[in-house]
Design an enzyme around this catalytic site. Structure first.
Site, PDB file in Angstrom:
ATOM      1  N   ARG A  59     -48.823 -76.757  48.149  1.00 31.95           N
ATOM      2  CA  ARG A  59     -47.631 -75.915  48.067  1.00 31.95           C
ATOM      3  C   ARG A  59     -46.503 -76.622  48.816  1.00 31.95           C
ATOM      4  O   ARG A  59     -46.663 -77.011  49.976  1.00 31.95           O
ATOM      5  CB  ARG A  59     -47.904 -74.564  48.712  1.00 31.95           C
ATOM      6  CG  ARG A  59     -46.688 -73.703  48.687  1.00 31.95           C
ATOM      7  CD  ARG A  59     -46.861 -72.440  49.479  1.00 31.95           C
ATOM      8  NE  ARG A  59     -45.650 -71.669  49.383  1.00 31.95           N
ATOM      9  CZ  ARG A  59     -45.163 -70.947  50.372  1.00 31.95           C
ATOM     10  NH1 ARG A  59     -45.791 -70.879  51.519  1.00 31.95           N
ATOM     11  NH2 ARG A  59     -44.060 -70.260  50.213  1.00 31.95           N
ATOM     12  N   HIS A 107     -40.538 -68.272  45.968  1.00 33.68           N
ATOM     13  CA  HIS A 107     -41.649 -67.490  45.398  1.00 33.68           C
ATOM     14  C   HIS A 107     -41.844 -67.806  43.912  1.00 33.68           C
ATOM     15  O   HIS A 107     -42.393 -66.989  43.177  1.00 33.68           O
ATOM     16  CB  HIS A 107     -41.419 -65.967  45.519  1.00 33.68           C
ATOM     17  CG  HIS A 107     -41.321 -65.430  46.904  1.00 33.68           C
ATOM     18  ND1 HIS A 107     -40.465 -64.411  47.254  1.00 33.68           N
ATOM     19  CD2 HIS A 107     -41.981 -65.764  48.037  1.00 33.68           C
ATOM     20  CE1 HIS A 107     -40.595 -64.134  48.539  1.00 33.68           C
ATOM     21  NE2 HIS A 107     -41.509 -64.944  49.040  1.00 33.68           N
ATOM     22  N   ASN A 116     -51.915 -75.223  51.745  1.00 31.40           N
ATOM     23  CA  ASN A 116     -50.597 -74.698  52.119  1.00 31.40           C
ATOM     24  C   ASN A 116     -50.419 -75.017  53.599  1.00 31.40           C
ATOM     25  O   ASN A 116     -50.947 -74.310  54.468  1.00 31.40           O
ATOM     26  CB  ASN A 116     -50.561 -73.186  51.852  1.00 31.40           C
ATOM     27  CG  ASN A 116     -49.210 -72.581  52.178  1.00 31.40           C
ATOM     28  OD1 ASN A 116     -48.333 -73.262  52.715  1.00 31.40           O
ATOM     29  ND2 ASN A 116     -49.055 -71.313  51.871  1.00 31.40           N
ATOM     30  N   ARG A 134     -36.277 -60.298  57.638  1.00 30.82           N
ATOM     31  CA  ARG A 134     -35.066 -61.009  57.173  1.00 30.82           C
ATOM     32  C   ARG A 134     -34.103 -60.007  56.547  1.00 30.82           C
ATOM     33  O   ARG A 134     -34.519 -59.069  55.851  1.00 30.82           O
ATOM     34  CB  ARG A 134     -35.443 -62.071  56.139  1.00 30.82           C
ATOM     35  CG  ARG A 134     -36.223 -63.211  56.749  1.00 30.82           C
ATOM     36  CD  ARG A 134     -36.614 -64.221  55.704  1.00 30.82           C
ATOM     37  NE  ARG A 134     -38.055 -64.308  55.562  1.00 30.82           N
ATOM     38  CZ  ARG A 134     -38.683 -64.771  54.491  1.00 30.82           C
ATOM     39  NH1 ARG A 134     -38.005 -65.178  53.445  1.00 30.82           N
ATOM     40  NH2 ARG A 134     -39.999 -64.820  54.459  1.00 30.82           N
ATOM     41  N   ASP A 192     -44.271 -53.654  59.190  1.00 32.09           N
ATOM     42  CA  ASP A 192     -45.390 -53.395  58.283  1.00 32.09           C
ATOM     43  C   ASP A 192     -45.206 -51.996  57.689  1.00 32.09           C
ATOM     44  O   ASP A 192     -45.070 -51.016  58.415  1.00 32.09           O
ATOM     45  CB  ASP A 192     -46.717 -53.494  59.045  1.00 32.09           C
ATOM     46  CG  ASP A 192     -47.892 -53.514  58.079  1.00 32.09           C
ATOM     47  OD1 ASP A 192     -47.999 -52.577  57.252  1.00 32.09           O
ATOM     48  OD2 ASP A 192     -48.693 -54.462  58.147  1.00 32.09           O
ATOM     49  N   LEU A 223     -42.774 -58.235  46.556  1.00 33.56           N
ATOM     50  CA  LEU A 223     -42.461 -57.556  47.822  1.00 33.56           C
ATOM     51  C   LEU A 223     -43.602 -57.790  48.809  1.00 33.56           C
ATOM     52  O   LEU A 223     -44.641 -57.117  48.751  1.00 33.56           O
ATOM     53  CB  LEU A 223     -42.271 -56.050  47.597  1.00 33.56           C
ATOM     54  CG  LEU A 223     -41.201 -55.606  46.589  1.00 33.56           C
ATOM     55  CD1 LEU A 223     -41.222 -54.085  46.407  1.00 33.56           C
ATOM     56  CD2 LEU A 223     -39.804 -56.055  47.030  1.00 33.56           C
ATOM     57  N   GLY A 224     -43.452 -58.791  49.676  1.00 31.12           N
ATOM     58  CA  GLY A 224     -44.449 -59.050  50.725  1.00 31.12           C
ATOM     59  C   GLY A 224     -43.703 -59.060  52.044  1.00 31.12           C
ATOM     60  O   GLY A 224     -42.796 -58.243  52.245  1.00 31.12           O
ATOM     61  N   ARG A 238     -47.164 -49.976  56.385  1.00 32.75           N
ATOM     62  CA  ARG A 238     -48.149 -48.958  56.770  1.00 32.75           C
ATOM     63  C   ARG A 238     -47.720 -48.274  58.062  1.00 32.75           C
ATOM     64  O   ARG A 238     -47.785 -47.044  58.179  1.00 32.75           O
ATOM     65  CB  ARG A 238     -49.541 -49.588  56.930  1.00 32.75           C
ATOM     66  CG  ARG A 238     -50.115 -50.013  55.598  1.00 32.75           C
ATOM     67  CD  ARG A 238     -51.230 -50.999  55.741  1.00 32.75           C
ATOM     68  NE  ARG A 238     -50.724 -52.313  56.131  1.00 32.75           N
ATOM     69  CZ  ARG A 238     -51.387 -53.445  56.009  1.00 32.75           C
ATOM     70  NH1 ARG A 238     -52.615 -53.425  55.531  1.00 32.75           N
ATOM     71  NH2 ARG A 238     -50.866 -54.599  56.369  1.00 32.75           N
ATOM     72  N   GLU A 247     -51.332 -66.825  44.469  1.00 35.80           N
ATOM     73  CA  GLU A 247     -50.595 -68.087  44.497  1.00 35.80           C
ATOM     74  C   GLU A 247     -51.526 -69.297  44.534  1.00 35.80           C
ATOM     75  O   GLU A 247     -51.205 -70.341  43.962  1.00 35.80           O
ATOM     76  CB  GLU A 247     -49.614 -68.097  45.680  1.00 35.80           C
ATOM     77  CG  GLU A 247     -48.418 -67.190  45.372  1.00 35.80           C
ATOM     78  CD  GLU A 247     -47.450 -67.008  46.521  1.00 35.80           C
ATOM     79  OE1 GLU A 247     -47.710 -66.127  47.362  1.00 35.80           O
ATOM     80  OE2 GLU A 247     -46.451 -67.730  46.575  1.00 35.80           O
ATOM     81  N   GLU A 266     -47.984 -54.385  45.554  1.00 38.24           N
ATOM     82  CA  GLU A 266     -49.305 -54.032  45.024  1.00 38.24           C
ATOM     83  C   GLU A 266     -49.864 -52.757  45.644  1.00 38.24           C
ATOM     84  O   GLU A 266     -50.674 -52.071  45.029  1.00 38.24           O
ATOM     85  CB  GLU A 266     -50.296 -55.182  45.300  1.00 38.24           C
ATOM     86  CG  GLU A 266     -50.004 -56.430  44.486  1.00 38.24           C
ATOM     87  CD  GLU A 266     -50.720 -57.671  45.025  1.00 38.24           C
ATOM     88  OE1 GLU A 266     -51.794 -57.532  45.639  1.00 38.24           O
ATOM     89  OE2 GLU A 266     -50.180 -58.779  44.836  1.00 38.24           O
TER      90      GLU A 266
HETATM   91  P1  ADP Z   1     -46.804 -62.673  52.773  1.00 37.75           P
HETATM   92  O1  ADP Z   1     -45.365 -62.751  52.356  1.00 37.75           O
HETATM   93  O2  ADP Z   1     -47.041 -62.982  54.220  1.00 37.75           O
HETATM   94  O3  ADP Z   1     -47.783 -63.330  51.818  1.00 37.75           O
HETATM   95  P2  ADP Z   1     -48.014 -60.209  51.847  1.00 37.75           P
HETATM   96  O4  ADP Z   1     -47.737 -60.345  50.394  1.00 37.75           O
HETATM   97  O5  ADP Z   1     -49.419 -60.333  52.313  1.00 37.75           O
HETATM   98  O6  ADP Z   1     -47.052 -61.115  52.697  1.00 37.75           O
HETATM   99  O7  ADP Z   1     -47.444 -58.769  52.291  1.00 37.75           O
HETATM  100  C1  ADP Z   1     -47.537 -58.338  53.623  1.00 37.75           C
HETATM  101  C2  ADP Z   1     -46.896 -56.964  53.741  1.00 37.75           C
HETATM  102  O8  ADP Z   1     -47.465 -56.085  52.763  1.00 37.75           O
HETATM  103  C3  ADP Z   1     -47.190 -56.289  55.072  1.00 37.75           C
HETATM  104  O9  ADP Z   1     -46.251 -56.625  56.047  1.00 37.75           O
HETATM  105  C4  ADP Z   1     -47.102 -54.816  54.718  1.00 37.75           C
HETATM  106  O10 ADP Z   1     -45.761 -54.378  54.883  1.00 37.75           O
HETATM  107  C5  ADP Z   1     -47.444 -54.753  53.259  1.00 37.75           C
HETATM  108  N1  ADP Z   1     -48.754 -54.144  53.001  1.00 37.75           N
HETATM  109  C6  ADP Z   1     -49.962 -54.734  53.027  1.00 37.75           C
HETATM  110  N2  ADP Z   1     -50.948 -53.819  52.744  1.00 37.75           N
HETATM  111  C7  ADP Z   1     -50.306 -52.643  52.528  1.00 37.75           C
HETATM  112  C8  ADP Z   1     -50.747 -51.316  52.218  1.00 37.75           C
HETATM  113  N3  ADP Z   1     -52.017 -51.028  52.023  1.00 37.75           N
HETATM  114  N4  ADP Z   1     -49.785 -50.363  52.071  1.00 37.75           N
HETATM  115  C9  ADP Z   1     -48.473 -50.654  52.233  1.00 37.75           C
HETATM  116  N5  ADP Z   1     -48.021 -51.874  52.543  1.00 37.75           N
HETATM  117  C10 ADP Z   1     -48.903 -52.851  52.694  1.00 37.75           C
END
Ligand code: ADP
Length: 403
Positions: free
Chosen positions: A95, A184, A7, A245, A286, A213-214, A288, A388, A337
């Site tokens: 990718r 995605h 990637n 975004r 984030d 949802l990332g 968290r 992925e 997740e």
């Molecule tokens: P990417 O799109 O960069 O692959 P990810 O799928 O790794 O992103 O998601 C990143 C986001 O997931 C972080 O910004 C955070 O908001 C959220 N995240 C990661 N771990 C946790 C957790 N334990 N609890 C809540 N949110 C989390």
């Protein structure tokens, strides 16, 4: 067969080497800060095995060519490497973010494919050139190894005209390819396939809503295994509220800001992509940190959570209407997740649509695919970790076997 998944970003190369006999990960790592004075390669060799090795080397990485050479040296290192020679690698899967309308499926790379990825650069000016750098370097380093491009957009090429066309003058589509492409796709397809087998069904029999949802967020309506609508659009900016975004906004807002706030087009673009979403609303992206702030009484953090989960709920309702019958709803990626609150808030009040979450199941820590709905829920709700890299490796092998 061993498959190397690449990637390639503008200043980084993420890589993973998988043994596809048992889908185990032999190595995974990252070359970062390419082109800066202080670059770095970090890599886990045989991760998950007790005598696995962690490597982290700080050094200048001039360009992608140097970066890929470092990857190969690390994988083939005589003392701790996981392959003796590069030709033990059976295939490379790349990718690629934007395949435009040219690619409906993963495709073995040849000069026509390279030219088509180039042609699609205007649609993804930040991503496609970096993906292409990775491809060109890998073609050069592994001339005898089959290489496959796996596109984020390909899975969504089944979206019908009525859902992918914007109501703009038709020439905008004809002349500039302006339409919804969606992204995605590899993740949506992967979790959809996993969900179907967990429900003991063929994917082609399943109607699903998959929610990724990332940092980036998107939702896809899947009918009989095929994507028929998705929230991301021509670029990865439309739809759900993301980390930085904005997702959906009134399309008149950029012109308003240009005229009334003295912002340039580039400033507006940067604001919408990098300073909006959760970060724009509360200063944090984030989840968290946001939960921590909410617990301390931060009202903006609360608002950010409310806006994001409300938007999720709104689109779930829309996709229920689009699909009619829905067998399963899948949450995936960092937030999907890990964040029980976002999942339950996104589904709250949807019992009338046959969605009944089991709060005890939902609140547990989830590391593997887990059903979190009540037995009587008409729609099964699943949390399924996305993968992925594995998805790209599987697609790579499938394409080569089919060819
Ligand atoms: P990417 O799109 O960069 O692959 P990810 O799928 O790794 O992103 O998601 C990143 C986001 O997931 C972080 O910004 C955070 O908001 C959220 N995240 C990661 N771990 C946790 C957790 N334990 N609890 C809540 N949110 C989390």
């Amino acid at each position: 067969m061993k498959v190397l998944v690449i990637n390639s970003g503008s200043s980084s190369i993420k890589f993973q080497l998988l043994n596809m006999e048992d889908e185990s990960v032999l190595a995974n790592g990252l070359v970062e800060r390419i082109g800066e004075p202080a670059g770095r390669i970090s890599c886990s060799l045989n991760p998950g095995v007790p005598d696995g090795t962690e490597i982290s080397i700080e050094q200048e990485v001039k360009d992608h060519q140097c970066g890929m050479r470092l990857v190969v040296e690390t994988l083939t290192d005589t003392n701790q490497g996981v392959v003796k020679k590069p030709d033990e690698i059976g295939a490379v899967g790349h990718r690629v973010v934007h395949g435009g309308e040219d690619f409906h499926m993963p495709t073995p790379i040849d000069e026509n494919v390279v030219a088509a990825i180039k042609n699609n650069i205007p649609l993804a000016p930040l991503h496609n050139p970096a993906n292409l750098d990775g491809i060109m370097v890998a073609l050069d380093l592994f001339p005898a190894i089959s290489q496959v491009a796996v596109f984020d957009t390909a899975y969504h090429q089944t979206i019908p005209d009525r859902a992918h066309m914007y109501a703009l003058p038709y020439e905008m589509y004809e002349n500039h390819k302006i339409r919804r492409y969606g992204f995605h796709g590899t993740s949506h397809k992967f979790v959809a396939g996993e969900c179907a087998s967990l429900m003991s069904k063929q994917l082609s029999e399943c109607n699903l809503i998959t929610i990724h949802l990332g940092n980036g967020c998107s939702m896809t309506a899947i009918e009989n295994g095929q994507s028929i609508d998705t929230t991301l659009g021509m670029t990865p900016l439309e739809g759900l509220v993301m980390g930085t975004r904005c997702g959906d906004i009134d399309p008149a807002i950029p012109a308003f800001l240009y005229r009334n706030n003295g912002m340039s087009i580039d400033e507006i673009d940067e604001m919408l992509n990098k300073k909006s979403g959760l970060k724009g609303l509360c200063g944090m992206n984030d989840l968290r940190d946001i939960h921590h702030a909410v617990a301390g009484g931060d009202k903006r953090a609360r608002l950010a959570l409310d806006v994001q989960t409300y938007r999720n709920r709104k689109y779930i309702g829309a996709y229920m209407a689009v699909l009619g019958r829905v067998d399963g709803l899948v949450f995936t990626a960092g937030i999907g997740e890990n964040d029980a609150y976002v999942r339950s808030e996104s589904l709250s009040g949807l019992e009338c649509l046959g969605i009944n979450i089991d709060h005890m199941l939902n609140n547990q820590s989830i590391k593997k695919p887990t059903l979190v709905s009540e037995p009587q829920s008409r729609v099964q709700v699943w949390v399924i970790p996305t993968n992925e890299e594995l998805a790209i490796a599987r697609e790579t092998i499938n394409v080569l076997r089919a060819g």
